[in-house]
Design a protein around this motif. Structure first.
Motif, mmCIF file in Angstrom:
data_model
loop_
_atom_site.group_PDB
_atom_site.id
_atom_site.type_symbol
_atom_site.label_atom_id
_atom_site.label_comp_id
_atom_site.label_asym_id
_atom_site.label_seq_id
_atom_site.Cartn_x
_atom_site.Cartn_y
_atom_site.Cartn_z
ATOM 1 N N ASP A 80 0.812 -1.217 0.000
ATOM 2 C CA ASP A 80 0.000 0.000 0.000
ATOM 3 C C ASP A 80 0.845 1.266 0.000
ATOM 4 O O ASP A 80 0.387 2.327 -0.431
ATOM 5 C CB ASP A 80 -0.932 0.014 1.222
ATOM 6 N N ASP A 81 2.084 1.161 0.489
ATOM 7 C CA ASP A 81 2.939 2.350 0.542
ATOM 8 C C ASP A 81 3.720 2.574 -0.751
ATOM 9 O O ASP A 81 4.575 3.460 -0.821
ATOM 10 C CB ASP A 81 3.898 2.268 1.732
ATOM 11 N N GLY A 82 3.426 1.773 -1.771
ATOM 12 C CA GLY A 82 4.087 1.934 -3.058
ATOM 13 C C GLY A 82 5.263 1.010 -3.272
ATOM 14 O O GLY A 82 5.774 0.908 -4.395
ATOM 15 N N GLY A 83 5.716 0.334 -2.231
ATOM 16 C CA GLY A 83 6.808 -0.616 -2.375
ATOM 17 C C GLY A 83 6.316 -1.965 -2.865
ATOM 18 O O GLY A 83 5.140 -2.140 -3.209
ATOM 19 N N ARG A 84 7.216 -2.935 -2.893
ATOM 20 C CA ARG A 84 6.859 -4.276 -3.350
ATOM 21 C C ARG A 84 7.372 -5.316 -2.367
ATOM 22 O O ARG A 84 8.406 -5.126 -1.717
ATOM 23 C CB ARG A 84 7.443 -4.571 -4.736
ATOM 24 N N GLY A 85 6.634 -6.406 -2.272
ATOM 25 C CA GLY A 85 7.054 -7.551 -1.484
ATOM 26 C C GLY A 85 6.879 -8.806 -2.307
ATOM 27 O O GLY A 85 6.511 -8.753 -3.488
ATOM 28 N N ILE A 86 7.134 -9.945 -1.687
ATOM 29 C CA ILE A 86 6.979 -11.213 -2.391
ATOM 30 C C ILE A 86 6.586 -12.296 -1.390
ATOM 31 O O ILE A 86 7.011 -12.274 -0.232
ATOM 32 C CB ILE A 86 8.283 -11.606 -3.137
ATOM 33 N N CYS A 87 5.756 -13.217 -1.847
ATOM 34 C CA CYS A 87 5.404 -14.391 -1.053
ATOM 35 C C CYS A 87 6.000 -15.613 -1.734
ATOM 36 O O CYS A 87 5.799 -15.810 -2.941
ATOM 37 C CB CYS A 87 3.887 -14.540 -0.934
ATOM 38 N N VAL A 88 6.743 -16.414 -0.979
ATOM 39 C CA VAL A 88 7.373 -17.607 -1.540
ATOM 40 C C VAL A 88 6.821 -18.843 -0.837
ATOM 41 O O VAL A 88 6.500 -18.810 0.350
ATOM 42 C CB VAL A 88 8.911 -17.556 -1.409
ATOM 43 N N ALA A 89 6.700 -19.936 -1.585
ATOM 44 C CA ALA A 89 6.139 -21.180 -1.050
ATOM 45 C C ALA A 89 7.070 -22.334 -1.394
ATOM 46 O O ALA A 89 7.000 -22.906 -2.488
ATOM 47 C CB ALA A 89 4.748 -21.433 -1.619
ATOM 48 N N PRO A 90 7.970 -22.702 -0.488
ATOM 49 C CA PRO A 90 8.915 -23.791 -0.770
ATOM 50 C C PRO A 90 8.217 -25.145 -0.820
ATOM 51 O O PRO A 90 7.181 -25.349 -0.178
ATOM 52 C CB PRO A 90 9.891 -23.718 0.407
ATOM 53 N N LEU A 91 8.769 -26.057 -1.582
ATOM 54 C CA LEU A 91 8.214 -27.398 -1.699
ATOM 55 C C LEU A 91 8.141 -28.051 -0.324
ATOM 56 O O LEU A 91 9.130 -28.076 0.422
ATOM 57 C CB LEU A 91 9.080 -28.246 -2.635
ATOM 58 N N VAL A 101 7.596 -11.911 2.426
ATOM 59 C CA VAL A 101 8.805 -11.092 2.567
ATOM 60 C C VAL A 101 8.432 -9.664 2.171
ATOM 61 O O VAL A 101 8.144 -9.400 0.998
ATOM 62 C CB VAL A 101 9.941 -11.616 1.667
ATOM 63 N N PRO A 102 8.399 -8.738 3.114
ATOM 64 C CA PRO A 102 7.930 -7.380 2.796
ATOM 65 C C PRO A 102 8.765 -6.645 1.757
ATOM 66 O O PRO A 102 8.236 -5.808 1.020
ATOM 67 C CB PRO A 102 7.988 -6.661 4.153
ATOM 68 N N GLU A 103 10.063 -6.947 1.699
ATOM 69 C CA GLU A 103 10.942 -6.260 0.753
ATOM 70 C C GLU A 103 11.259 -7.185 -0.422
ATOM 71 O O GLU A 103 11.909 -8.214 -0.262
ATOM 72 C CB GLU A 103 12.234 -5.820 1.445
ATOM 73 N N TYR A 104 10.784 -6.806 -1.591
ATOM 74 C CA TYR A 104 10.940 -7.646 -2.782
ATOM 75 C C TYR A 104 12.392 -7.770 -3.218
ATOM 76 O O TYR A 104 13.124 -6.787 -3.291
ATOM 77 C CB TYR A 104 10.124 -7.055 -3.929
ATOM 78 N N ARG A 105 12.790 -9.008 -3.483
ATOM 79 C CA ARG A 105 14.061 -9.283 -4.150
ATOM 80 C C ARG A 105 13.801 -10.392 -5.154
ATOM 81 O O ARG A 105 13.317 -11.471 -4.785
ATOM 82 C CB ARG A 105 15.149 -9.706 -3.152
ATOM 83 N N PRO A 106 14.080 -10.173 -6.424
ATOM 84 C CA PRO A 106 13.690 -11.133 -7.463
ATOM 85 C C PRO A 106 14.280 -12.521 -7.272
ATOM 86 O O PRO A 106 13.656 -13.519 -7.641
ATOM 87 C CB PRO A 106 14.187 -10.481 -8.761
ATOM 88 N N GLU A 107 15.475 -12.618 -6.676
ATOM 89 C CA GLU A 107 16.104 -13.933 -6.531
ATOM 90 C C GLU A 107 15.342 -14.841 -5.569
ATOM 91 O O GLU A 107 15.499 -16.067 -5.601
ATOM 92 C CB GLU A 107 17.557 -13.786 -6.070
ATOM 93 N N LEU A 108 14.490 -14.263 -4.726
ATOM 94 C CA LEU A 108 13.739 -15.083 -3.779
ATOM 95 C C LEU A 108 12.667 -15.930 -4.463
ATOM 96 O O LEU A 108 12.204 -16.930 -3.902
ATOM 97 C CB LEU A 108 13.089 -14.202 -2.709
ATOM 98 N N ALA A 109 12.279 -15.551 -5.671
ATOM 99 C CA ALA A 109 11.259 -16.325 -6.390
ATOM 100 C C ALA A 109 11.702 -17.767 -6.603
ATOM 101 O O ALA A 109 10.868 -18.678 -6.699
ATOM 102 C CB ALA A 109 10.945 -15.667 -7.728
ATOM 103 N N ALA A 110 13.004 -17.995 -6.645
ATOM 104 C CA ALA A 110 13.521 -19.349 -6.866
ATOM 105 C C ALA A 110 13.236 -20.277 -5.688
ATOM 106 O O ALA A 110 13.352 -21.504 -5.820
ATOM 107 C CB ALA A 110 15.026 -19.289 -7.127
ATOM 108 N N LEU A 111 12.854 -19.722 -4.542
ATOM 109 C CA LEU A 111 12.547 -20.553 -3.382
ATOM 110 C C LEU A 111 11.194 -21.243 -3.510
ATOM 111 O O LEU A 111 10.905 -22.186 -2.774
ATOM 112 C CB LEU A 111 12.551 -19.708 -2.104
#
Length: 353
Positions: free
Chosen positions: A226-237, A263-273
């Motif tokens: 909501d504050d304009g930033g980005r986060g990411i949700c990851v779901a490991p096997l 993860v409140p602070e988005y980092r693209p490499e976390l998508a691999a998790l």
């Protein structure tokens, strides 16, 4: 009032009272609201790496389990205590608090994060509540209906920015102002203790029945805050993260009741998790002596929304997943026997219906 009779006491594990599994002691670390700091993640990673099987195992209540531990958990207790993860030893097993994982980040009617801390403090300040069963579950829903659908015994769900509704075993009751939410939850938990007999959950009491609501898990992938930033949700096997992966978050995170991590602070490499499958499984062989199969090995390659269980206990099974239970050299898929070699095809067909 008729009380459900239990033949044995609740043996839900914690850190002070672990479960004796086939692969060693199992400790469950409670994370109120699923929230865990970067420093605490580092401690959990160290415990997994140096004292356990090398991984953290996410649970369906937004907690973390450590497996393969020594039966002497003194060092584990010391490390977790120093990290602030065991603030109230007497209440350790009853600090079961779900909260909307995206609250305060995106959406929702109110930010329930302050209520989590308030509820945790209030429960731990009430000596009698240390007697709650380890399976008793509280929830704080910010209005989006996500954790209100997760089978909590007591849930306060926001209706607007000032008022919410108290849910008992999922059934809506009285309206409660946000300022009184914690007091109402503690009061209802105390009442449960007075009448529970040997019951573990509110739905086991006369006059209660389970109310099923549509599940609303956090979507896996990036999200806009909501504050304009980005986060990411990851779901490991299988909800399993190595010590190295835990450290890779490099910041505070929220463990969700869907075995994912916000993860409140988005980092693209976390998508691999994240796994691109919808499959889940209990620990199976060799970790569990009751399991009839290495269910995680058999589940690999399956992409359907299914849960593999090594026995009839169906540990960790979501209610909306296809039921796959090890039996007689194969599996019972929704009650019908299927050989292991046909699982991918059969589950693929069922998942596409």
């Amino acid at each position: 009032m008729s009380i459900s009779a239990r033949a044995r006491p609740d043996a839900c594990p914690g850190v002070f009272a672990t479960h004796d599994a086939a692969d060693g002691a199992l400790a469950r670390v409670r994370l109120p609201g699923g929230r865990v700091t970067a420093a605490q993640l580092d401690v959990l990673a160290g415990c997994a790496e140096e004292l356990g099987d090398g991984s953290a195992h996410l649970t369906s209540r937004g907690n973390v389990q450590l497996r393969g531990l020594s039966r002497d958990t003194g060092e584990l207790v010391g490390r977790l205590s120093d990290a602030g993860l065991l603030p109230a030893p007497a209440h350790e097993r009853v600090r079961n608090f779900l909260a909307s994982p995206l609250s305060g980040l995106v959406g929702g009617v109110v930010d329930v994060r302050p209520l989590v801390a308030e509820l945790d403090a209030a429960v731990c300040a009430a000596p009698e509540l240390a007697g709650l069963p380890g399976r008793f579950l509280f929830a704080l829903d910010d209005g989006r209906g996500d954790v209100a659908a997760e089978d909590a015994d007591l849930c306060w769900q926001a209706l607007d920015d000032r008022t919410g509704v108290l849910l008992r075993a999922g059934a809506p009751g009285s309206r409660v102002p946000i300022a009184d939410a914690v007091e109402a939850l503690v009061r209802e938990a105390s009442r449960f203790l007075e009448v529970r007999g040997t019951a573990w959950r509110m739905r086991e009491l006369s006059g209660f029945s389970e109310v099923t609501r549509p599940r609303r898990p956090v979507s896996v992938g990036p999200f806009a805050r909501d504050d304009g930033g980005r986060g990411i949700c990851v779901a490991p096997l299988f909800g399993q993260l190595s010590a190295e992966q835990l450290r890779s978050f490099r910041g505070d995170v929220v463990v969700t009741p869907w075995r994912s991590v916000v993860v409140p602070e988005y980092r693209p490499e976390l998508a691999a998790l994240s796994s691109d499958t919808g499959v889940g499984a209990c620990i199976g062989r060799p970790g569990c002596a009751k399991s009839r199969a290495d269910v995680r090995a058999d589940a690999r390659g399956v992409t359907a929304r299914a849960h593999f269980s090594g026995c009839e206990r169906r540990c960790g099974k979501p209610r909306d997943a296809l039921d796959v239970v090890a039996a007689d050299g194969g599996y019972l898929v929704e009650g019908a026997w299927v050989p292991v070699e046909a699982l991918v095809d059969v589950l693929g067909q069922k998942g596409n219906r």
